[in-house]
Design an enzyme around this catalytic site. Structure first.
Site, PDB file in Angstrom:
ATOM      1  N   CYS A 151       8.374   9.481   5.900  1.00  0.00           N
ATOM      2  CA  CYS A 151       8.941   8.353   5.153  1.00  0.00           C
ATOM      3  C   CYS A 151       9.297   8.864   3.767  1.00  0.00           C
ATOM      4  CB  CYS A 151       7.909   7.232   5.041  1.00  0.00           C
ATOM      5  SG  CYS A 151       7.022   6.935   6.587  1.00  0.00           S
TER       6      CYS A 151
ATOM      7  N   CYS B 296       3.302  14.414  10.148  1.00  0.00           N
ATOM      8  CA  CYS B 296       3.611  13.097  10.716  1.00  0.00           C
ATOM      9  C   CYS B 296       4.727  13.281  11.735  1.00  0.00           C
ATOM     10  CB  CYS B 296       4.103  12.128   9.635  1.00  0.00           C
ATOM     11  SG  CYS B 296       2.962  11.962   8.262  1.00  0.00           S
TER      12      CYS B 296
ATOM     13  N   CYS C  48       6.839   8.327   0.802  1.00  0.00           N
ATOM     14  CA  CYS C  48       5.426   8.632   1.051  1.00  0.00           C
ATOM     15  C   CYS C  48       4.649   8.889  -0.243  1.00  0.00           C
ATOM     16  CB  CYS C  48       5.324   9.855   1.958  1.00  0.00           C
ATOM     17  SG  CYS C  48       3.609  10.291   2.314  1.00  0.00           S
TER      18      CYS C  48
ATOM     19  N   ARG D 251     -17.238   3.676   1.539  1.00  0.00           N
ATOM     20  CA  ARG D 251     -16.238   4.098   2.524  1.00  0.00           C
ATOM     21  C   ARG D 251     -15.371   5.246   2.010  1.00  0.00           C
ATOM     22  NH1 ARG D 251     -15.131  -0.368  -0.089  1.00  0.00           N
ATOM     23  NH2 ARG D 251     -13.046  -1.175  -0.480  1.00  0.00           N
TER      24      ARG D 251
ATOM     25  N   ARG E 111       1.885  10.503  -0.410  1.00  0.00           N
ATOM     26  CA  ARG E 111       1.240  11.818  -0.394  1.00  0.00           C
ATOM     27  C   ARG E 111       2.233  12.936  -0.149  1.00  0.00           C
ATOM     28  NH1 ARG E 111      -2.881   9.099   3.008  1.00  0.00           N
ATOM     29  NH2 ARG E 111      -4.170   8.028   1.473  1.00  0.00           N
TER      30      ARG E 111
ATOM     31  N   ASP F 294       4.060   3.131  -4.229  1.00  0.00           N
ATOM     32  CA  ASP F 294       3.410   3.948  -5.257  1.00  0.00           C
ATOM     33  C   ASP F 294       4.440   4.768  -6.032  1.00  0.00           C
ATOM     34  OD1 ASP F 294       0.797   3.122  -4.658  1.00  0.00           O
ATOM     35  OD2 ASP F 294       0.702   4.515  -2.968  1.00  0.00           O
TER      36      ASP F 294
ATOM     37  N   LYS G  20      -7.329  -0.279  -5.136  1.00  0.00           N
ATOM     38  CA  LYS G  20      -6.441  -1.367  -4.720  1.00  0.00           C
ATOM     39  C   LYS G  20      -6.759  -2.655  -5.466  1.00  0.00           C
ATOM     40  CE  LYS G  20      -6.124   0.325   0.025  1.00  0.00           C
ATOM     41  NZ  LYS G  20      -7.082   1.430  -0.090  1.00  0.00           N
TER      42      LYS G  20
ATOM     43  N   ASP H 181      -1.896  -0.295  -5.549  1.00  0.00           N
ATOM     44  CA  ASP H 181      -2.922   0.748  -5.653  1.00  0.00           C
ATOM     45  C   ASP H 181      -2.754   1.360  -7.037  1.00  0.00           C
ATOM     46  OD1 ASP H 181      -5.052   2.262  -4.820  1.00  0.00           O
ATOM     47  OD2 ASP H 181      -4.119   2.896  -2.939  1.00  0.00           O
TER      48      ASP H 181
ATOM     49  N   ARG I 132     -13.568   7.100  -3.075  1.00  0.00           N
ATOM     50  CA  ARG I 132     -13.268   6.313  -4.261  1.00  0.00           C
ATOM     51  C   ARG I 132     -14.135   5.061  -4.343  1.00  0.00           C
ATOM     52  NH1 ARG I 132      -8.534   6.687  -6.389  1.00  0.00           N
ATOM     53  NH2 ARG I 132      -7.311   6.810  -4.480  1.00  0.00           N
ATOM     54  N   TYR I 133     -14.441   4.491  -3.185  1.00  0.00           N
ATOM     55  CA  TYR I 133     -15.195   3.233  -3.141  1.00  0.00           C
ATOM     56  C   TYR I 133     -16.624   3.520  -2.683  1.00  0.00           C
ATOM     57  CZ  TYR I 133     -10.481   1.300  -3.238  1.00  0.00           C
ATOM     58  OH  TYR I 133      -9.191   0.999  -3.577  1.00  0.00           O
TER      59      TYR I 133
HETATM   60  C1  LIG Z   1      -7.359   2.197   0.900  1.00  0.00           C
HETATM   61  C2  LIG Z   1      -8.484   3.069   0.783  1.00  0.00           C
HETATM   62  C3  LIG Z   1      -9.673   2.792   1.473  1.00  0.00           C
HETATM   63  C4  LIG Z   1      -9.849   1.563   2.345  1.00  0.00           C
HETATM   64  O1  LIG Z   1      -9.773   0.393   1.578  1.00  0.00           O
HETATM   65  P1  LIG Z   1     -10.009  -1.041   2.259  1.00  0.00           P
HETATM   66  O2  LIG Z   1      -9.659  -2.017   1.194  1.00  0.00           O
HETATM   67  O3  LIG Z   1     -11.441  -1.096   2.668  1.00  0.00           O
HETATM   68  O4  LIG Z   1      -9.095  -1.115   3.429  1.00  0.00           O
HETATM   69  C5  LIG Z   1     -10.724   3.655   1.323  1.00  0.00           C
HETATM   70  N1  LIG Z   1     -10.625   4.746   0.515  1.00  0.00           N
HETATM   71  C6  LIG Z   1      -9.501   5.017  -0.165  1.00  0.00           C
HETATM   72  C7  LIG Z   1      -9.468   6.206  -1.044  1.00  0.00           C
HETATM   73  C8  LIG Z   1      -8.391   4.197  -0.057  1.00  0.00           C
HETATM   74  O5  LIG Z   1      -7.263   4.483  -0.715  1.00  0.00           O
HETATM   75  S1  SF4 Z   2       3.819   7.135   4.664  1.00  0.00           S
HETATM   76 FE1  SF4 Z   2       3.560   9.389   4.458  1.00  0.00          FE
HETATM   77  S2  SF4 Z   2       1.687   9.832   5.603  1.00  0.00           S
HETATM   78 FE2  SF4 Z   2       2.375   7.798   6.266  1.00  0.00          FE
HETATM   79  S3  SF4 Z   2       3.662   8.176   8.092  1.00  0.00           S
HETATM   80 FE3  SF4 Z   2       5.019   8.090   6.316  1.00  0.00          FE
HETATM   81  S4  SF4 Z   2       5.235  10.226   5.679  1.00  0.00           S
HETATM   82 FE4  SF4 Z   2       3.442  10.132   6.990  1.00  0.00          FE
END
Ligand SMILES: *Cc1c(COP(=O)(O)O)cnc(C)c1O
Ligand code: SF4
Length: 392
Positions: A144, A140, A147, A131, A149, A309, A353, A346, A127-128
């Site tokens: 949670c 996991c 979550c 990175r 995802r 989220d 973010k 986010d 996305r960025y």
């Molecule tokens: C959070 C995230 C990162 C890392 O973001 P930082 O602000 O550098 O910690 C990188 N890629 C994705 C898709 C993210 O959601």
């Molecule tokens: S937030 Fe989602 S991915 Fe992270 S530890 Fe909890 S269940 Fe696992």
């Protein structure tokens, strides 16, 4: 005689390996430090029914809830749960509740549009600019309920497969502008050391342009014994630069957690915390101050606090942005600067973010600069122009 007793004890222990601790007595007698972390995982509770012998006032949910999102609870976390109070901050994070099935129209499966940013046939989210997030597993230690995802976390059918991992390595290899790779999931530390080392080793070998490697994991909070000496040696060997844990409440900062984090710090990795602001768990200035100061006292830098989220069924955890600003204002200036995390939202639809920062310094239309301090005192500040005038 002694020999006999010992043999019985050993036989008994063997029988008990991986057994769920179904009664309060068994749970209270359990010492997580006496067994390998993978054996502790075998003992996880898998439904709310499993926990009725150890907790009171367990919410009655339909078993169909687990078709949406599994439940797993490590016996270590069960020991941290309040026996009677369903609103205990640990129970609120992990025990299923009926309201999560009451999905709101605005709640979506992939609120961060991660699937749209996924490199072809892989689980690398790009996305960025420099990175990526590399999702290396969908499992996991404990799930949670909020979550982000949950569309694939815990779902066996969506497990990360070998060909997706290969496509991920290929993407990292070929995209030399990537400097930073963040291993996530699921939870990368649910993999055993060998599996994790294979991944880290390949990134090192095949993508030397990646100079910053981070791991995000909740296992140190959910099962601190995962942080073994062998694991720490591996982190040091590969010079993994940052490990972010995920603590949301001071109750999670146990002596065992602190001692394993101390070992992890010896590897040279920066240790950060990425928490989530959760209604009914930590939406309280006192709780957040204790959490953040507790983290720094263990050598962990609070890095981010996310707002929850809008994944399906998450609404009961969500806070208004104004409330998040109020909470932030209760930290900045009131506790040590390094203990204050950045609050972020986010953005829905893959916006990325965005920091949530209350206004402390403002320039007015007439050019005057006004500052508001942590106690709410407002003053007009001398700005650069004023100083030049004075100098004349
Ligand atoms: C959070 C995230 C990162 C890392 O973001 P930082 O602000 O550098 O910690 C990188 N890629 C994705 C898709 C993210 O959601
Ligand atoms: S937030 Fe989602 S991915 Fe992270 S530890 Fe909890 S269940 Fe696992």
């Amino acid at each position: 005689m002694i020999r006999e007793v010992t043999e019985t004890a050993v036989a008994q222990a063997r029988v008990n390996i991986g057994k769920m601790l179904k009664t309060r007595e068994e749970l209270e007698a359990y010492d997580v430090t006496t067994e390998h972390w993978q054996n502790a995982l075998q003992r996880r509770y898998r439904t709310h029914e499993d926990m009725k012998g150890i907790l009171n006032n367990v919410e009655e949910v339909d078993m169909s809830i687990y078709e949406h999102f599994d439940m797993r609870v490590t016996p270590y976390l069960a020991q941290l749960m309040d026996r009677d109070d369903p609103n205990c901050p640990i129970r609120r994070q992990y025990m299923p509740f009926n309201e999560e099935l009451n999905v709101r129209p605005y709640e979506v499966t992939d609120s961060l549009a991660e699937d749209d940013h996924m490199a072809a046939r892989s689980t690398v989210v790009h996305r960025y600019p420099n990175r990526v997030l590399f999702l290396v597993t969908t499992n996991c230690a404990t799930y949670c309920r909020y979550c982000t995802r949950k569309r694939f976390v815990s779902h066996g059918a969506r497990a990360v497969n070998k060909s997706q991992l290969e496509a991920g390595f290929k993407y990292l290899r070929e995209n030399k502008s990537i400097q930073d790779c963040l291993l996530s999931g699921g939870d990368p530390l649910i993999l055993n050391d060998k599996q994790l080392e294979d991944i880290i080793h390949r990134i090192h070998e095949e993508a030397p342009h990646i100079t910053f490697l981070r791991i995000g994991s909740r296992l140190p909070v959910q099962l601190p014994t995962r942080i073994t000496d062998e694991f720490c040696a591996m982190i040091e060997r590969y010079n993994v630069q940052m490990i972010n844990v995920h603590a949301n409440h001071p109750k999670e900062l146990t002596p065992l957690f602190a001692s394993r984090i101390k070992n992890l710090r010896k590897t040279g990795a920066m240790i950060g915390n990425q928490g989530v602001l959760l209604k009914g768990v930590n939406d309280d200035v006192g709780v957040l101050r204790d959490l953040c100061m507790g983290l720094v006292s263990s050598g962990i830098r609070p890095y981010y606090f996310y707002t929850c989220d809008i994944a399906e069924g998450n609404h009961s955890y969500q806070l208004q942005l104004d409330r998040a600003c109020q909470l932030y204002a209760g930290l900045r200036g009131w506790i040590s600067g390094p203990a204050v995390p950045t609050f972020v939202v986010d953005g829905t639809g893959g916006l990325g973010k965005m920091p949530i920062i209350p206004h402390y310094v403002r320039e007015r239309a007439n050019g005057e600069v006004w500052g508001k301090n942590f106690e709410g005192k407002c003053h007009r500040m001398i700005n650069l122009e004023d100083q030049t005038l004075e100098g004349n």
